[in-house]
Design a protein around this motif. Structure first.
Motif, PDB file in Angstrom:
ATOM      1  N   GLN A 140      10.944  30.416  -5.442  1.00 45.91           N
ATOM      2  CA  GLN A 140      10.720  30.595  -4.007  1.00 45.91           C
ATOM      3  C   GLN A 140       9.361  30.048  -3.607  1.00 45.91           C
ATOM      4  OE1 GLN A 140      11.141  34.799  -3.395  1.00 45.91           O
ATOM      5  NE2 GLN A 140      13.358  34.671  -3.182  1.00 45.91           N
ATOM      6  N   GLY A 141       9.233  29.783  -2.307  1.00 45.60           N
ATOM      7  CA  GLY A 141       7.948  29.365  -1.768  1.00 45.60           C
ATOM      8  C   GLY A 141       7.599  27.901  -1.978  1.00 45.60           C
ATOM      9  N   VAL A 142       8.589  27.090  -2.285  1.00 45.30           N
ATOM     10  CA  VAL A 142       8.342  25.663  -2.530  1.00 45.30           C
ATOM     11  C   VAL A 142       8.769  24.868  -1.300  1.00 45.30           C
ATOM     12  CG1 VAL A 142       8.842  23.689  -4.036  1.00 45.30           C
ATOM     13  CG2 VAL A 142       8.727  26.001  -4.995  1.00 45.30           C
ATOM     14  N   GLN A 143       7.926  23.919  -0.913  1.00 51.47           N
ATOM     15  CA  GLN A 143       8.221  23.081   0.247  1.00 51.47           C
ATOM     16  C   GLN A 143       8.077  21.614  -0.110  1.00 51.47           C
ATOM     17  OE1 GLN A 143       5.382  24.590   3.159  1.00 51.47           O
ATOM     18  NE2 GLN A 143       6.957  25.924   4.026  1.00 51.47           N
ATOM     19  N   ALA A 144       8.873  20.799   0.564  1.00 57.71           N
ATOM     20  CA  ALA A 144       8.774  19.346   0.440  1.00 57.71           C
ATOM     21  C   ALA A 144       8.176  18.815   1.733  1.00 57.71           C
ATOM     22  CB  ALA A 144      10.141  18.733   0.207  1.00 57.71           C
ATOM     23  N   ASN A 145       7.093  18.055   1.610  1.00 60.01           N
ATOM     24  CA  ASN A 145       6.494  17.378   2.756  1.00 60.01           C
ATOM     25  C   ASN A 145       6.864  15.913   2.680  1.00 60.01           C
ATOM     26  OD1 ASN A 145       4.949  19.549   3.980  1.00 60.01           O
ATOM     27  ND2 ASN A 145       3.680  19.469   2.145  1.00 60.01           N
ATOM     28  N   LEU A 146       7.438  15.410   3.746  1.00 57.23           N
ATOM     29  CA  LEU A 146       7.828  14.012   3.811  1.00 57.23           C
ATOM     30  C   LEU A 146       7.111  13.387   4.998  1.00 57.23           C
ATOM     31  CD1 LEU A 146       9.598  11.758   2.651  1.00 57.23           C
ATOM     32  CD2 LEU A 146      11.440  12.570   4.117  1.00 57.23           C
ATOM     33  N   TYR A 147       6.313  12.360   4.741  1.00 60.38           N
ATOM     34  CA  TYR A 147       5.536  11.686   5.778  1.00 60.38           C
ATOM     35  C   TYR A 147       6.241  10.379   6.141  1.00 60.38           C
ATOM     36  CZ  TYR A 147       1.873  14.991   4.575  1.00 60.38           C
ATOM     37  OH  TYR A 147       1.158  16.142   4.358  1.00 60.38           O
ATOM     38  N   VAL A 148       6.483  10.199   7.432  1.00 59.62           N
ATOM     39  CA  VAL A 148       7.236   9.047   7.908  1.00 59.62           C
ATOM     40  C   VAL A 148       6.412   8.317   8.966  1.00 59.62           C
ATOM     41  CG1 VAL A 148       9.366   8.314   9.068  1.00 59.62           C
ATOM     42  CG2 VAL A 148       9.422  10.205   7.439  1.00 59.62           C
ATOM     43  N   CYS A 149       6.357   7.001   8.849  1.00 61.00           N
ATOM     44  CA  CYS A 149       5.688   6.149   9.832  1.00 61.00           C
ATOM     45  C   CYS A 149       6.631   5.002  10.152  1.00 61.00           C
ATOM     46  CB  CYS A 149       4.364   5.629   9.279  1.00 61.00           C
ATOM     47  SG  CYS A 149       3.449   4.568  10.425  1.00 61.00           S
ATOM     48  N   GLU A 150       6.908   4.819  11.424  1.00 60.77           N
ATOM     49  CA  GLU A 150       7.800   3.752  11.869  1.00 60.77           C
ATOM     50  C   GLU A 150       9.144   3.807  11.126  1.00 60.77           C
ATOM     51  OE1 GLU A 150       5.354   0.272  11.350  1.00 60.77           O
ATOM     52  OE2 GLU A 150       4.055   0.838  13.026  1.00 60.77           O
ATOM     53  N   GLU A 151       9.635   5.030  10.959  1.00 63.89           N
ATOM     54  CA  GLU A 151      10.944   5.328  10.385  1.00 63.89           C
ATOM     55  C   GLU A 151      11.080   5.060   8.886  1.00 63.89           C
ATOM     56  OE1 GLU A 151      13.979   3.509  12.790  1.00 63.89           O
ATOM     57  OE2 GLU A 151      13.569   4.840  14.475  1.00 63.89           O
TER      58      GLU A 151
END
Length: 156
Positions: free
Chosen positions: A119-130
């Protein structure tokens, strides 16, 4: 000046060519396993379903709706903490220096299948110009961690 000569039989030349072809094929296959590759080869992540599918293609199972969406402008010159964070990105084939001065959107998803923490795990996804330009897996707390988007190998 040094001159070196050698003779190759057809058999040796054929074996050498076969080894070269196998090495190139292996390099191409291994090069496709990292999340960050050439931006022209990156998938377009215009809608939420595309972003979820991208994370799933890397081995992550996430809740389908992001828990947070944040837009921000990358500075023209990276300084701390961006420089440290970019070291993590370089390890997986991304490079934030290519996107300085541009608007980036961070999508944060809840991860449901991290083998290191239930528990408590997150995925961060950074997107620029799709296109994906960075990402990480984050677990906060005393035993927390921040890692690349590469799915961890199963423990023996």
């Amino acid at each position: 000046m040094l001159i070196w000569t050698t003779r190759f039989s057809r058999k040796k030349a054929g074996i050498g060519l076969l080894v070269l072809i196998l090495a190139v094929a292996a390099a191409l296959i291994l090069g496709k396993t990292a999340p960050g590759t050439d931006p022209q080869e990156q998938p377009l992540l215009a809608i939420n379903e595309d972003r979820v599918a991208y994370l799933e293609s890397l081995g992550w199972e996430v809740n389908p709706e992001p828990v947070e969406t944040l837009q921000f402008l990358l500075p023209d010159t990276l300084e701390e903490p961006y420089l440290s964070y970019n070291q993590l990105q370089l390890a997986q084939g991304f490079d934030l220096t290519q996107y300085t001065g541009k608007q980036v959107t961070r999508y944060t998803y809840t991860v449901t299948n991290d083998p290191r923490c239930a528990q408590g795990v997150q995925a961060n996804l950074y997107v620029c110009e799709e296109v994906p330009v960075a990402g990480d897996i984050l677990c906060s707390g005393a035993d927390g961690f921040q890692d690349t988007l590469v799915y961890p190998a199963a423990a023996d």
